[in-house]
Design a protein around this motif. Structure first.
Motif, short mmCIF file in Angstrom:
data_model
loop_
_atom_site.label_atom_id
_atom_site.label_comp_id
_atom_site.label_asym_id
_atom_site.label_seq_id
_atom_site.Cartn_x
_atom_site.Cartn_y
_atom_site.Cartn_z
N LEU A 119 44.52 32.51 43.62
CA LEU A 119 44.77 33.31 42.70
C LEU A 119 44.20 34.74 42.78
CD1 LEU A 119 43.68 30.85 39.76
CD2 LEU A 119 45.83 31.16 40.55
N LEU A 120 42.92 34.89 43.44
CA LEU A 120 42.53 36.15 43.84
C LEU A 120 43.77 36.93 44.33
CD1 LEU A 120 40.38 38.56 43.63
CD2 LEU A 120 39.46 37.11 45.75
N ALA A 121 44.05 36.21 45.79
CA ALA A 121 44.99 36.97 46.65
C ALA A 121 46.39 37.33 45.94
CB ALA A 121 45.46 35.99 47.88
N LEU A 122 46.92 36.39 45.23
CA LEU A 122 47.94 36.73 44.46
C LEU A 122 47.90 37.76 43.43
CD1 LEU A 122 51.03 35.41 44.73
CD2 LEU A 122 49.32 34.42 46.11
N ALA A 123 46.88 37.73 42.93
CA ALA A 123 46.61 38.90 41.75
C ALA A 123 46.54 40.29 42.48
CB ALA A 123 45.37 38.43 41.05
N LEU A 124 45.79 40.23 43.41
CA LEU A 124 45.66 41.53 44.15
C LEU A 124 47.27 42.05 44.69
CD1 LEU A 124 43.89 43.66 45.38
CD2 LEU A 124 43.66 42.17 47.55
N TYR A 125 47.91 41.21 45.08
CA TYR A 125 49.28 41.28 45.66
C TYR A 125 50.26 41.80 44.42
CZ TYR A 125 53.89 40.45 47.67
OH TYR A 125 55.03 40.57 48.23
N PHE A 126 49.94 40.91 43.24
CA PHE A 126 50.95 41.23 42.29
C PHE A 126 50.56 42.84 41.51
CE2 PHE A 126 50.93 41.61 37.56
CZ PHE A 126 52.39 41.60 37.30
N ASN A 127 49.30 43.00 41.56
CA ASN A 127 48.71 44.64 41.03
C ASN A 127 49.43 45.71 42.01
OD1 ASN A 127 47.34 44.24 38.33
ND2 ASN A 127 46.59 42.47 39.51
N ALA A 128 49.25 45.16 43.28
CA ALA A 128 49.67 46.37 44.37
C ALA A 128 51.10 46.64 44.25
CB ALA A 128 49.29 45.80 45.86
N ASN A 129 51.90 45.54 44.09
CA ASN A 129 53.31 45.86 43.96
C ASN A 129 53.77 46.57 42.71
OD1 ASN A 129 54.36 44.53 46.25
ND2 ASN A 129 53.81 42.34 45.48
N LEU A 130 52.97 46.15 41.56
CA LEU A 130 53.18 47.00 40.26
C LEU A 130 52.82 48.39 40.40
CD1 LEU A 130 54.07 46.74 37.20
CD2 LEU A 130 51.46 46.34 36.59
N GLY A 131 51.60 48.80 41.09
CA GLY A 131 51.34 50.14 41.47
C GLY A 131 52.35 50.90 42.43
N LEU A 132 53.06 49.96 43.43
CA LEU A 132 54.09 50.62 44.17
C LEU A 132 55.24 50.90 43.63
CD1 LEU A 132 53.15 48.37 47.49
CD2 LEU A 132 53.19 50.97 47.30
N ALA A 133 55.66 50.07 42.58
CA ALA A 133 57.00 50.45 41.86
C ALA A 133 57.04 51.67 41.04
CB ALA A 133 57.38 49.18 41.19
N LEU A 134 55.67 51.73 40.47
CA LEU A 134 55.42 52.80 39.52
C LEU A 134 55.08 54.16 40.29
CD1 LEU A 134 53.47 51.00 36.92
CD2 LEU A 134 55.98 51.77 36.71
N GLN A 135 54.54 54.25 41.56
CA GLN A 135 54.11 55.51 41.96
C GLN A 135 55.12 56.36 42.84
OE1 GLN A 135 53.74 56.14 45.72
NE2 GLN A 135 55.01 54.10 45.95
N ASN A 136 55.11 57.93 42.79
CA ASN A 136 55.84 58.53 43.67
C ASN A 136 55.11 59.52 44.45
OD1 ASN A 136 58.76 57.96 42.61
ND2 ASN A 136 57.83 58.21 40.87
N ASN A 137 53.89 59.02 44.99
CA ASN A 137 52.97 59.81 45.69
C ASN A 137 52.71 59.13 46.92
OD1 ASN A 137 49.76 60.34 46.58
ND2 ASN A 137 50.65 62.17 45.56
N TYR A 138 52.70 60.06 48.18
CA TYR A 138 52.52 59.40 49.55
C TYR A 138 50.90 58.65 49.69
CZ TYR A 138 51.82 59.15 54.43
OH TYR A 138 51.36 58.71 55.63
N ILE A 139 50.18 59.30 49.19
CA ILE A 139 48.79 58.88 49.37
C ILE A 139 48.56 57.54 48.60
CG2 ILE A 139 46.27 59.06 48.60
CD1 ILE A 139 47.26 60.89 51.07
N ALA A 140 49.28 57.38 47.25
CA ALA A 140 49.07 56.37 46.50
C ALA A 140 49.98 55.09 47.34
CB ALA A 140 49.83 56.61 45.17
N LEU A 141 50.85 55.38 48.05
CA LEU A 141 51.73 54.52 48.83
C LEU A 141 50.88 53.89 49.80
CD1 LEU A 141 54.42 53.40 49.62
CD2 LEU A 141 54.87 55.31 51.30
N VAL A 142 50.28 54.72 50.75
CA VAL A 142 49.32 54.21 51.73
C VAL A 142 48.14 53.43 51.22
CG1 VAL A 142 47.73 54.89 53.58
CG2 VAL A 142 49.49 56.36 53.09
N VAL A 143 47.43 53.71 50.12
CA VAL A 143 46.51 52.90 49.27
C VAL A 143 47.22 51.68 48.95
CG1 VAL A 143 44.69 52.87 47.70
CG2 VAL A 143 45.05 54.86 49.02
N LEU A 144 48.28 51.61 48.07
CA LEU A 144 48.48 50.46 47.45
C LEU A 144 49.24 49.57 48.66
CD1 LEU A 144 49.93 52.08 44.36
CD2 LEU A 144 48.05 50.48 44.31
N ARG A 145 49.80 50.21 49.79
CA ARG A 145 50.33 49.34 50.95
C ARG A 145 49.00 48.41 51.48
NH1 ARG A 145 54.84 46.87 52.30
NH2 ARG A 145 54.85 47.56 54.53
#
Length: 524
Positions: A119-145
Motif C-alpha cells: 500500500l505504501l509503494a502504490l500510494a507513493l506511485y499514485f501521488n507521484a503520477n498525480l503530481g506529474l500530470a499537474l506539473q509544467n516545470n522541469y525540476i518538478a518533473l525530475v523530482v516526481l519521476r
C-alpha cells in the motif's frame, strides 16, 4: 475462505481453513498415531491466482512507467523548453532510483509484512503520477519521476514475496508465469500507449492514465489484499496482530475464525537497511542466478533500446509505427510466460519422481530437494535460442533485410528471454524463501546496474563495429550463462546444504546462550 477474517477475499471464492504445511499427529484413541500432511497454504487455488494477478498488476507499473515515457521525450522537451539531453536525465534518474528503492522497501516488507508496504509503494506511485500530470516545470518533473520510480520499482520485489508466501515450489512456476507475463507485456504496450496519447492528446494524459489506473488498483488492494507474510500469519489461517496488516473488507465484514489459532505477536520494528540485500551477493548459488538474470536483462534492455531508433533510421518509420514494433516481443513474452510456467512445474514433478520426492502441489518441499536440477532442466535450449536470435537481429539490421526478419528475431528473443526470467525468478524464490523480497531487491540492483552499463555502451559499439557485430558481442555475453548454470547444477545443492547447516548451527548457539544467560561470544 481462509480461516481468519483478514485473509478473506469476497465470498464468491470459498475455501476450507487449513493449518500449516508441517505434518501433525492424529490419534483416535483406538488406533495408531497417523501423520497427516497438511497443506502449505490456507488459500485456495483461485485465491492464489487472484493474489498472483493482483501482485503482478502492481509490478507491471514499473516497466509501464518507464516505457510509456519514451514516445513523449520530444514533446516534453518542447513543452518545458529544455533539451532532449535534459529529458534523458530524467530517464537516468528513474533508473538509478529503481535500482536503490527496492533495497529499502523490500527489506521493510520482509519484516513488517507485504500488505502495508504494498500500500505504501502504490500510494507513493499514485501521488507521484498525480503530481506529474499537474506539473509544467522541469525540476518538478525530475523530482516526481524519482518518487514515481521509488514506488513502482519496489512492486516487483513485493510481488515475488507474495507469490512465494502462498505457493509451493511444485506449483510456483505457474504463478510466476502470471508475474512474468504482465511485467513483460508492459515494455511492448507502453510505447504504443505513450505514442498515441502524446500524439493525439498531450503528454499530461500519459500521467493522468497512470494516475487513474494506479488509483483504482490501490483502492482494490486497500479493501481486499490480505497479509501473506508467513512470519506474521503463517499459512494464512492465523490472524494478523496489527490492523494495518488486515484488509478493510476483513475489518468491516468480520468472519469467525475456524482455526482457533491465536495471532502471532507483532514483530519488533527493524529499521530498514538498504545494505542488507547485499548479503546475497556472498551466496554462491544465489549470485550465479543473479548474474545470469542480470546478463539476460541487459540484452533484453539493449534490444528494446535499439529497436525504435533502428527502425526509424533504417526503415523510415514514424514514431507511432516504430512503437508498434515492440508488440512482437511483448506477444512472444506473454505466450512464453504461460508456457514456461507450465514447463517449470512439469520439470519439478519429473525431477521429484526421479529422486524419490513427493510431487504434491499443496505441501512444502522436503529438505534436500535438488531445486537446481529441477529448475534448470530445460533452460539451456532457451539460452541457445536467445543467443542465436540476438545475433540474427543484429545481422538483419546490418544487411537491411525485409522488416519482417528483425520483427521475427524480436519475437524469438522476447519469448526465450521471458522464459529465462521465469526460471531465474522461481529459482531465486526456492533458494531464499524466508527473505524473498530482500533478495529480489538485490536482483533488481544487479539487473539495473548491468543494464545501465549495457545500454550506455550500445550506441558506441554500433557506431564502431556496426549492428551485426554489436549484437553478436551481446549474444556471446549471453552465452556466458551456460557455464554458470552448469556450475550451479553441479554444485548448487551442496552449497545450499552447507549454508543451511551453518545457519542452523548459529541458531542453536544463540538459543543455548539465551538459555544459559551467557552473552554471545563468551565462554563459561
Amino acid at each position: 475462505m481462509a480461516a481468519e477474517s483478514e485473509q478473506h477475499f469476497p465470498s464468491s471464492l470459498p475455501s476450507v481453513a487449513r493449518h500449516s504445511s508441517r505434518s501433525r499427529s492424529n490419534s483416535t484413541g483406538d488406533g495408531p498415531m497417523m501423520q497427516i500432511e497438511t497443506p502449505y497454504s490456507s488459500f485456495s487455488p483461485a485465491q492464489k491466482t487472484l493474489l498472483a494477478f493482483a501482485a503482478s498488476v502492481s509490478a507491471m507499473f514499473s516497466g509501464l512507467s518507464s516505457f510509456v515515457y519514451y514516445p513523449a521525450v520530444t514533446a516534453l522537451a518542447r513543452s518545458l523548453h529544455v533539451s532532449i539531453e535534459s529529458i534523458n536525465l530524467t530517464i537516468t534518474a528513474y533508473l538509478v532510483v529503481s535500482g536503490l528503492a527496492p533495497s529499502i522497501l523490500g527489506d521493510m516488507a520482509d519484516h513488517m509484512g507485504r500488505r502495508p508496504i504494498s500500500l505504501l509503494a502504490l500510494a507513493l506511485y499514485f501521488n507521484a503520477n498525480l503530481g506529474l500530470a499537474l506539473q509544467n516545470n522541469y525540476i518538478a518533473l525530475v523530482v516526481l519521476r524519482c518518487l514515481q520510480s521509488a514506488g513502482a520499482s519496489s512492486t516487483i520485489a513485493l510481488a515475488y514475496g507474495i507469490i512465494t508466501d502462498v505457493s509451493t515450489p511444485a506449483e510456483r512456476g505457474s504463478y510466476m508465469a502470471i508475474l512474468m507475463g504482465l511485467t513483460n507485456a508492459a515494455p511492448s504496450l507502453g510505447p504504443v500507449i505513450g505514442g498515441v496519447l502524446a500524439e493525439k492528446l498531450s503528454w499530461h494524459w500519459i500521467f493522468w492514465l497512470l494516475t487513474i489506473f494506479s488509483g483504482l488498483h490501490l483502492l482494490a488492494l486497500l479493501f481486499y489484499l490480505p497479509e501473506t507474510s508467513r512470519k506474521l500469519v503463517g499459512d494464512g489461517s492465523m490472524p494478523a496482530a496489527r490492523l494495518i496488516n488486515r484488509s478493510l473488507f476483513a475489518i468491516l465484514v468480520p468472519h469467525q475464525s475456524t482455526s482457533g489459532r491465536p495471532a502471532n505477536p507483532p514483530l519488533p520494528f527493524v529499521f530498514p537497511n538498504p545494505l542488507r540485500c547485499l548479503d546475497t551477493l556472498f551466496q554462491k548459488d544465489t549470485v550465479i542466478v543473479l548474474a545470469v538474470g542480470g546478463l539476460q536483462y541487459t540484452i533484453f534492455g539493449c534490444l528494446a533500446a535499439s529497436l525504435s531508433t533502428q527502425m526509424i533510421h533504417l526503415y523510415s518509420l514514424n514514431y507511432l509505427t516504430a512503437g508498434l514494433m515492440y508488440l512482437p516481443s511483448g506477444i512472444g513474452g506473454i505466450l512464453s510466460a504461460y508456457c514456461s510456467g507450465k514447463l517449470i512445474d512439469h520439470d519439478y514433478r519429473l525431477t521429484a519422481r526421479q529422486h524419490g520426492f513427493p510431487t504434491s502441489r499443496s505441501s512444502d518441499t522436503p529438505p534436500g530437494f535438488p531445486f537446481e536440477k529441477a529448475r534448470l532442466r530445460s533452460v539451456f535450449p532457451l539460452l541457445a535460442v536467445s543467443a542465436v536470435a540476438t545475433g540474427g537481429y543484429g545481422w538483419a539490421l546490418e544487411a537491411r533485410t525485409s522488416i519482417a526478419v528483425p520483427i521475427v528475431m524480436q519475437f524469438l528473443t522476447g519469448s526465450s528471454q521471458v522464459a529465462i526470467f521465469t526460471v531465474c525468478g522461481s529459482l531465486i524464490a526456492d533458494l531464499n524463501p524466508e527473505r524473498i523480497a530482500t533478495v529480489q531487491a538485490s536482483y533488481n540492483l544487479v539487473r539495473c546496474a548491468l543494464s545501465a552499463a549495457g545500454v550506455a555502451a550500445l550506441q558506441a559499439i554500433i557506431d564502431r563495429v556496426g549492428a551485426g557485430w554489436c549484437f553478436t558481442i551481446y549474444a556471446v555475453i549471453g552465452l556466458l550463462s551456460v557455464p554458470l548454470f552448469m556450475v550451479l547444477r553441479q554444485w548448487g545443492s551442496r552449497w545450499r546444504a552447507h549454508r543451511t547447516a551453518h545457519v542452523e548451527m548459529h541458531g542453536r548457539e544463540e538459543v543455548d546462550e539465551k538459555q544459559d544467560g551467557r552473552p554471545k561470544g563468551k565462554s563459561v
